[in-house]
Design a protein around this motif. Structure first.
Motif, PDB file in Angstrom:
ATOM      1  N   PHE A   6       0.826  -1.203   0.000  1.00 30.78           N
ATOM      2  CA  PHE A   6       0.000   0.000   0.000  1.00 30.78           C
ATOM      3  C   PHE A   6       0.863   1.258   0.000  1.00 30.78           C
ATOM      4  CE2 PHE A   6      -2.327   3.335   2.302  1.00 30.78           C
ATOM      5  CZ  PHE A   6      -3.429   3.454   1.463  1.00 30.78           C
ATOM      6  N   LEU A   7       1.887   1.287   0.836  1.00 26.60           N
ATOM      7  CA  LEU A   7       2.784   2.439   0.875  1.00 26.60           C
ATOM      8  C   LEU A   7       3.570   2.574  -0.435  1.00 26.60           C
ATOM      9  CD1 LEU A   7       4.093   2.184   4.541  1.00 26.60           C
ATOM     10  CD2 LEU A   7       2.456   3.823   3.611  1.00 26.60           C
ATOM     11  N   GLY A   8       3.945   1.450  -1.028  1.00 26.79           N
ATOM     12  CA  GLY A   8       4.630   1.489  -2.328  1.00 26.79           C
ATOM     13  C   GLY A   8       3.737   2.042  -3.413  1.00 26.79           C
ATOM     14  N   LEU A   9       2.475   1.656  -3.380  1.00 22.53           N
ATOM     15  CA  LEU A   9       1.516   2.184  -4.346  1.00 22.53           C
ATOM     16  C   LEU A   9       1.320   3.686  -4.136  1.00 22.53           C
ATOM     17  CD1 LEU A   9      -0.371   1.381  -6.643  1.00 22.53           C
ATOM     18  CD2 LEU A   9      -2.146   1.009  -4.940  1.00 22.53           C
ATOM     19  N   GLY A  10       1.269   4.114  -2.891  1.00 21.47           N
ATOM     20  CA  GLY A  10       1.183   5.548  -2.602  1.00 21.47           C
ATOM     21  C   GLY A  10       2.403   6.293  -3.112  1.00 21.47           C
ATOM     22  N   LEU A  11       3.587   5.701  -2.938  1.00 21.31           N
ATOM     23  CA  LEU A  11       4.814   6.314  -3.450  1.00 21.31           C
ATOM     24  C   LEU A  11       4.765   6.422  -4.970  1.00 21.31           C
ATOM     25  CD1 LEU A  11       7.746   7.298  -3.069  1.00 21.31           C
ATOM     26  CD2 LEU A  11       8.433   4.902  -3.252  1.00 21.31           C
ATOM     27  N   LEU A  12       4.308   5.381  -5.634  1.00 19.39           N
ATOM     28  CA  LEU A  12       4.190   5.416  -7.092  1.00 19.39           C
ATOM     29  C   LEU A  12       3.227   6.513  -7.533  1.00 19.39           C
ATOM     30  CD1 LEU A  12       4.937   4.058  -9.789  1.00 19.39           C
ATOM     31  CD2 LEU A  12       2.954   2.578  -9.460  1.00 19.39           C
ATOM     32  N   TYR A  13       2.123   6.683  -6.810  1.00 17.86           N
ATOM     33  CA  TYR A  13       1.156   7.726  -7.125  1.00 17.86           C
ATOM     34  C   TYR A  13       1.773   9.115  -6.963  1.00 17.86           C
ATOM     35  CZ  TYR A  13      -3.100  10.490  -7.029  1.00 17.86           C
ATOM     36  OH  TYR A  13      -4.058  11.435  -7.280  1.00 17.86           O
ATOM     37  N   VAL A  14       2.540   9.307  -5.895  1.00 16.09           N
ATOM     38  CA  VAL A  14       3.188  10.602  -5.664  1.00 16.09           C
ATOM     39  C   VAL A  14       4.183  10.906  -6.782  1.00 16.09           C
ATOM     40  CG1 VAL A  14       4.817  11.811  -4.162  1.00 16.09           C
ATOM     41  CG2 VAL A  14       2.862  10.652  -3.174  1.00 16.09           C
ATOM     42  N   VAL A  15       4.956   9.918  -7.187  1.00 12.97           N
ATOM     43  CA  VAL A  15       5.958  10.143  -8.239  1.00 12.97           C
ATOM     44  C   VAL A  15       5.288  10.475  -9.568  1.00 12.97           C
ATOM     45  CG1 VAL A  15       7.765   9.026  -9.617  1.00 12.97           C
ATOM     46  CG2 VAL A  15       7.772   8.793  -7.139  1.00 12.97           C
ATOM     47  N   THR A  16       4.273   9.715  -9.955  1.00 15.19           N
ATOM     48  CA  THR A  16       3.621   9.973 -11.239  1.00 15.19           C
ATOM     49  C   THR A  16       2.870  11.304 -11.239  1.00 15.19           C
ATOM     50  OG1 THR A  16       1.701   8.656 -10.576  1.00 15.19           O
ATOM     51  CG2 THR A  16       3.415   7.542 -11.872  1.00 15.19           C
ATOM     52  N   SER A  17       2.237  11.653 -10.115  1.00 18.23           N
ATOM     53  CA  SER A  17       1.533  12.936 -10.082  1.00 18.23           C
ATOM     54  C   SER A  17       2.514  14.104 -10.078  1.00 18.23           C
ATOM     55  CB  SER A  17       0.600  13.011  -8.872  1.00 18.23           C
ATOM     56  OG  SER A  17       1.335  12.924  -7.673  1.00 18.23           O
ATOM     57  N   THR A  18       3.696  13.929  -9.499  1.00 17.70           N
ATOM     58  CA  THR A  18       4.717  14.969  -9.537  1.00 17.70           C
ATOM     59  C   THR A  18       5.215  15.186 -10.955  1.00 17.70           C
ATOM     60  OG1 THR A  18       5.395  14.420  -7.294  1.00 17.70           O
ATOM     61  CG2 THR A  18       6.956  15.667  -8.623  1.00 17.70           C
ATOM     62  N   VAL A  19       5.445  14.111 -11.684  1.00 17.80           N
ATOM     63  CA  VAL A  19       5.874  14.233 -13.080  1.00 17.80           C
ATOM     64  C   VAL A  19       4.803  14.927 -13.910  1.00 17.80           C
ATOM     65  CG1 VAL A  19       6.426  12.905 -15.150  1.00 17.80           C
ATOM     66  CG2 VAL A  19       7.455  12.279 -12.971  1.00 17.80           C
ATOM     67  N   THR A  20       3.542  14.585 -13.683  1.00 15.63           N
ATOM     68  CA  THR A  20       2.445  15.225 -14.403  1.00 15.63           C
ATOM     69  C   THR A  20       2.360  16.707 -14.068  1.00 15.63           C
ATOM     70  OG1 THR A  20       1.220  13.151 -14.398  1.00 15.63           O
ATOM     71  CG2 THR A  20      -0.032  15.157 -14.826  1.00 15.63           C
ATOM     72  N   LEU A  21       2.512  17.046 -12.794  1.00 16.00           N
ATOM     73  CA  LEU A  21       2.483  18.445 -12.392  1.00 16.00           C
ATOM     74  C   LEU A  21       3.621  19.225 -13.046  1.00 16.00           C
ATOM     75  CD1 LEU A  21       1.342  20.726 -10.638  1.00 16.00           C
ATOM     76  CD2 LEU A  21       2.878  19.938  -8.825  1.00 16.00           C
ATOM     77  N   CYS A  22       4.798  18.650 -13.085  1.00 13.54           N
ATOM     78  CA  CYS A  22       5.934  19.323 -13.737  1.00 13.54           C
ATOM     79  C   CYS A  22       5.639  19.585 -15.205  1.00 13.54           C
ATOM     80  CB  CYS A  22       7.200  18.483 -13.604  1.00 13.54           C
ATOM     81  SG  CYS A  22       7.850  18.405 -11.938  1.00 13.54           S
ATOM     82  N   LYS A  23       5.038  18.617 -15.880  1.00 14.92           N
ATOM     83  CA  LYS A  23       4.718  18.787 -17.296  1.00 14.92           C
ATOM     84  C   LYS A  23       3.668  19.884 -17.494  1.00 14.92           C
ATOM     85  CE  LYS A  23       2.977  16.367 -21.339  1.00 14.92           C
ATOM     86  NZ  LYS A  23       2.298  17.552 -21.784  1.00 14.92           N
ATOM     87  N   VAL A  24       2.663  19.914 -16.639  1.00 17.13           N
ATOM     88  CA  VAL A  24       1.615  20.925 -16.760  1.00 17.13           C
ATOM     89  C   VAL A  24       2.180  22.325 -16.539  1.00 17.13           C
ATOM     90  CG1 VAL A  24      -0.480  21.795 -15.634  1.00 17.13           C
ATOM     91  CG2 VAL A  24      -0.288  19.391 -16.200  1.00 17.13           C
ATOM     92  N   VAL A  25       3.022  22.475 -15.526  1.00 23.50           N
ATOM     93  CA  VAL A  25       3.627  23.780 -15.248  1.00 23.50           C
ATOM     94  C   VAL A  25       4.505  24.213 -16.408  1.00 23.50           C
ATOM     95  CG1 VAL A  25       5.281  24.971 -13.754  1.00 23.50           C
ATOM     96  CG2 VAL A  25       3.484  23.572 -12.753  1.00 23.50           C
ATOM     97  N   ARG A  26       5.303  23.296 -16.956  1.00 22.39           N
ATOM     98  CA  ARG A  26       6.160  23.617 -18.094  1.00 22.39           C
ATOM     99  C   ARG A  26       5.334  23.999 -19.321  1.00 22.39           C
ATOM    100  NH1 ARG A  26       8.500  18.777 -20.732  1.00 22.39           N
ATOM    101  NH2 ARG A  26       6.486  18.961 -21.725  1.00 22.39           N
ATOM    102  N   ASP A  27       4.274  23.251 -19.592  1.00 18.77           N
ATOM    103  CA  ASP A  27       3.428  23.560 -20.746  1.00 18.77           C
ATOM    104  C   ASP A  27       2.760  24.927 -20.601  1.00 18.77           C
ATOM    105  OD1 ASP A  27       4.132  21.146 -21.812  1.00 18.77           O
ATOM    106  OD2 ASP A  27       2.215  20.151 -21.364  1.00 18.77           O
ATOM    107  N   ARG A  28       2.306  25.257 -19.393  1.00 16.89           N
ATOM    108  CA  ARG A  28       1.669  26.551 -19.176  1.00 16.89           C
ATOM    109  C   ARG A  28       2.683  27.677 -19.367  1.00 16.89           C
ATOM    110  NH1 ARG A  28      -2.929  28.095 -15.299  1.00 16.89           N
ATOM    111  NH2 ARG A  28      -3.762  26.427 -16.562  1.00 16.89           N
ATOM    112  N   GLN A  29       3.908  27.478 -18.891  1.00 11.68           N
ATOM    113  CA  GLN A  29       4.936  28.502 -19.058  1.00 11.68           C
ATOM    114  C   GLN A  29       5.277  28.694 -20.540  1.00 11.68           C
ATOM    115  OE1 GLN A  29       8.763  27.560 -17.456  1.00 11.68           O
ATOM    116  NE2 GLN A  29       9.483  29.659 -17.607  1.00 11.68           N
ATOM    117  N   GLU A  30       5.413  27.593 -21.274  1.00 12.63           N
ATOM    118  CA  GLU A  30       5.696  27.704 -22.707  1.00 12.63           C
ATOM    119  C   GLU A  30       4.555  28.388 -23.438  1.00 12.63           C
ATOM    120  OE1 GLU A  30       6.575  23.768 -24.030  1.00 12.63           O
ATOM    121  OE2 GLU A  30       8.622  23.831 -23.262  1.00 12.63           O
TER     122      GLU A  30
END
Length: 95
Positions: free
Chosen positions: A44-68
């Motif tokens: 369960f904690l590993g799945l939570g960690l995976l969720y945090v990592v993937t959502s962080t990558v998605t957030l980074c992409k969204v912020v970069r796209d908005r800036q561009e």
């Protein structure tokens, strides 16, 4: 007209960011493996960690796209303004 300063990333900054991410992720994974609890809790904690990592990558992409997008919008607006200023003749007399 001056060009806006484009921030550049050095190779050292890029390598440091990758290493920091790798060390933090691997330390949490190792901690989960050696956690003295039942397997389903670790999963369960590993799945939570995976969720945090993937959502962080998605957030980074969204912020970069908005800036561009804002940079492109600013360039288009600046081009329109430059065209209007080039076409404007303050000494022209309307008949």
């Amino acid at each position: 007209m001056t060009k806006p300063i484009q921030p550049t990333q050095t190779t050292a900054f890029y390598v440091q960011a990758i290493l920091s991410f790798a060390v933090s992720l691997s330390s949490v994974v190792i901690a989960l493996l050696y956690l003295p609890t039942a397997g389903w809790i670790r999963a369960f904690l590993g799945l939570g960690l995976l969720y945090v990592v993937t959502s962080t990558v998605t957030l980074c992409k969204v912020v970069r796209d908005r800036q561009e997008q804002s940079v492109v919008t600013n360039r288009v607006d600046q081009a329109r303004l430059d065209k209007l200023l080039a076409q404007h003749d303050p000494f022209k007399v309307d008949a």
